[in-house]
Design an enzyme around this catalytic site. Structure first.
Site, PDB file in Angstrom:
ATOM      1  N   GLU A   1      -2.545  11.597   2.991  1.00 18.22           N
ATOM      2  CA  GLU A   1      -3.656  11.420   3.910  1.00 18.22           C
ATOM      3  C   GLU A   1      -3.746  12.660   4.782  1.00 18.22           C
ATOM      4  O   GLU A   1      -2.729  13.245   5.166  1.00 18.22           O
ATOM      5  CB  GLU A   1      -3.453  10.193   4.784  1.00 18.22           C
ATOM      6  CG  GLU A   1      -3.511   8.886   4.030  1.00 18.22           C
ATOM      7  CD  GLU A   1      -3.464   7.700   4.973  1.00 18.22           C
ATOM      8  OE1 GLU A   1      -4.540   7.161   5.283  1.00 18.22           O
ATOM      9  OE2 GLU A   1      -2.362   7.328   5.394  1.00 18.22           O
TER      10      GLU A   1
ATOM     11  N   GLU B   1       0.864  -1.192   0.000  1.00 17.92           N
ATOM     12  CA  GLU B   1       0.000   0.000   0.000  1.00 17.92           C
ATOM     13  C   GLU B   1       0.890   1.228   0.000  1.00 17.92           C
ATOM     14  O   GLU B   1       1.866   1.304   0.758  1.00 17.92           O
ATOM     15  CB  GLU B   1      -0.900   0.004   1.237  1.00 17.92           C
ATOM     16  CG  GLU B   1      -1.744   1.270   1.373  1.00 17.92           C
ATOM     17  CD  GLU B   1      -2.583   1.289   2.646  1.00 17.92           C
ATOM     18  OE1 GLU B   1      -3.023   0.203   3.071  1.00 17.92           O
ATOM     19  OE2 GLU B   1      -2.786   2.369   3.224  1.00 17.92           O
TER      20      GLU B   1
END
Length: 629
Positions: free
Chosen positions: A497, A492
């Site tokens: 974010e 990932e």
């Protein structure tokens, strides 16, 4: 750079918090015929200290701060003494190990005057050096640099300084080297696997790589956390050994930690691709192994000494797991972990000490060209490029988040040349995947539309600011939904974010040995008063050797394959990933920072009120992927 704060992306895998160091099961005597089982000497010995003890002149350095801080003090086994170099960035220290070893790890214990940048190198002749570990942002302390999956074979090992962290020299309490001499070709029966290359389809972290199954040793109690291979938590896992040349094999010894295989196959191959099974336990033997269920506190490993029904020929030998052992954890429920193997011995004649790990991938050649671009100027989302993800259909609930992802123009639409991902609130209005949700939001990805390996991936975005709003721009390995792989082995890449704070965003990598709260990440703060609710460009450059993350073209995190595999775990970024854009609400990552528990985990009432009032949305101007061609 400071690590990324607590968070979990794919799912809260509580099972992964269980220690792989299973001290499990009572001893189980294998039913096969006995074979030689003498461990090679010095399998757990610091070979640098041994070389220095035998010959103090084996250690040399560019210089020392003074006579009381000489080079030998880094090899005397006393962590209260130390070597301190002359005050120069290019200072070095090296050791002559006395013979050619396959080095499996080097451990540096730094004093306060540590290396900010330095290189660990190996040499066969003391003149020509090959780097195997490069540190560009050292923080001192104890550093263990594992060599797997590199070929690191030589007689001399050196720490070469590049940049000091302080005005003083480089100062080491200890410089330890572990490894052993590779087994040479032999016309007499011997363990042909000793210190030879080993491979596995999965392993848990850098400290449990397959390299340890050929290092020559195991704990006598088959219980201690000594050097071992540990797979992840799946049944179809294997570990193999390269003998270097076609060999005649009569016996295989497997020294298992408590997490042994109930059922497995021993296979041989000439090319490391096509395998022929030469042994499998009988159904009676498997039943007996299956019945040996103990708690992790009680269990220990076992020694399988397998005399093959007839000698086999091959260069490669592997153990293919078919069924894992079960444990009471707690009683009466059973739990299964991965496989854990201390040592893999292959007895016979043939082999070759020239067996070597293959070279790792280098950088790509070519010029970057755009292979994917969407500026969202169409009247609706282009579903030829994007898949709309729905809770209960394409995915289940994750991370304790409060929203359901739905396919609705209220949540996903194009507007004024931008993609809009908008959060909506309606108490108890949405049923999805068997649950009831008070919030809906949007998530789209390129899975099955555009999956790719390597490139520059970027997007221009404007984010909502408020406690618990969790927009993200990220990628997942395309094999994440394959149950034999799953997360985090899929890999990932979190390009951006944000959890509602106006002044910072974060980046991160997740894989085996560095997932969830233990990810490899960084936080970046906008310079000059910038904020997340302004337009910014977020990007990653993904190559075979490095991940570089950028905000507005400013480098905010750089993680090399070399450092990741040496210190954390397997690099799982050599296969397709796909792009994801989403707006989550609450959950593990925001809650880890804002400590909110009501009315929703990580999402306070003030944020609920803002969502209910409308206008909480992430905006995306464009997304671009460039690849070398």
């Amino acid at each position: 750079m400071s690590p990324t704060p607590p968070r979990t992306r794919r799912r809260l895998l509580t099972a992964l918090t269980a220690l792989a160091v299973l001290s499990a099961g009572t001893a189980f005597t294998a039913p096969a015929t006995a074979a030689p089982s003498a461990a090679a000497a010095a399998w757990d010995t610091d070979r640098a200290a041994a070389a220095h003890a035998a010959n103090p002149a084996a250690v040399t350095a560019s210089g020392s701060e003074n006579a009381g801080l000489s080079a030998g003090l880094a090899f005397d086994g006393d962590n209260s003494t130390r070597w301190s170099s002359n005050f120069a960035d290019d200072a070095w220290i090296r050791v002559d190990l006395g013979s050619t070893l396959r080095v499996d790890r080097v451990v540096l214990n730094w004093e306060a005057a540590y290396g900010k940048k330095y290189v660990l190198e190996v040499s066969k002749n003391g003149t020509d050096w090959t780097p195997f570990y490069t540190e560009t942002d050292g923080t001192g302390g104890t550093v263990t640099a594992h060599t797997y999956p590199q070929e690191v074979t030589g007689r001399y090992v050196r720490m070469r300084g590049v940049q000091r962290a302080t005005p003083y020299g480089y100062s080491l309490y200890s410089f330890r080297v572990y490894g052993g001499e590779p087994a040479p070709a032999s016309t007499t029966r011997t363990n042909l696997a000793l210190n030879h290359p080993a491979y596995a389809n999965f392993y848990q972290h850098a400290g449990t790589s397959p390299a340890f199954v050929t290092d020559g040793g195991w704990p006598a109690n088959l219980k201690d956390d000594a050097t071992r291979w540990a797979s992840d938590w799946n049944a179809d896992r294997w570990v193999s050994v390269d003998l270097g040349a076609t060999s005649t094999i009569d016996t295989v010894d497997l020294y298992w930690e408590a997490a042994y295989a109930v059922d497995y196959e021993l296979q041989v191959s000439d090319d490391n691709r096509t395998w022929h099974t030469v042994y499998r336990p009988s159904s009676t033997e498997v039943a007996a192994r299956r019945a040996n269920v103990k708690s992790p506190a009680e269990a220990v490993g076992l020694h399988d000494s397998v005399k093959l029904p007839q000698p086999a020929r091959g260069r490669y030998v592997r153990m293919l797991g078919k069924e894992r052992r079960s444990f009471h954890n707690p009683a009466p429920s059973t739990a299964q972990f991965g496989y854990s193997l201390y040592e893999f011995q292959v007895w016979g004649t043939g082999g070759s000490a020239t067996a070597a790990y293959p070279a790792l991938p280098g950088e790509q050649q070519g010029t970057y060209r755009t292979t994917f671009f969407d500026d969202f100027t169409a009247p609706a989302l282009d579903r030829g490029r994007w898949r709309v993800v729905r809770t209960g259909t394409e995915m289940g609930p994750v991370n304790g988040e409060a929203q359901a992802y739905v396919d609705s123009a209220d949540n996903i639409r194009t507007e004024n040349g931008n993609l809009i991902l908008r959060a909506k609130y309606c108490k108890g209005c949405t049923r999805a995947g068997g649950g009831t949700y008070d919030f809906t939001s949007g998530r789209i990805d390129t899975n099955t539309k555009f999956d790719f390996t390597y490139g520059k991936v970027s997007a221009r975005m404007k984010l909502p600011v408020g406690d618990g709003f969790w927009p993200a721009f990220w990628m997942l390995g395309s094999d994440v939904d394959d149950p034999s792989v799953s997360w985090p082995a899929s890999g990932e890449t979190d390009i951006m974010e944000n959890i509602g704070y106006g002044d910072w965003t974060s980046t991160a990598l997740h894989g085996p040995g560095y997932s969830a709260d233990g990810n490899i990440g960084a936080r970046q703060t906008y310079p000059n008063g910038g904020r997340a609710d302004q337009w910014h460009t977020y990007a990653v450059e993904w190559t075979p050797t490095t991940m570089r993350f950028f905000v507005d073209d400013r480098l905010v995190q750089e993680t090399t394959r070399n450092k990741l595999e040496s210190t954390r775990g397997e690099w799982v970024f050599d296969h397709n990933q796909y792009v994801i854009l989403n707006l989550a609400l609450g959950g593990a990552y925001p809650a880890g920072w804002n400590k909110v528990t009501t009315p929703y985990w990580g999402l306070p009432q003030s944020s609920v009120d803002r969502i209910a009032g409308g206008g909480v949305q992430a905006e995306v101007d464009w997304v671009r992927v460039e690849q070398k061609q």
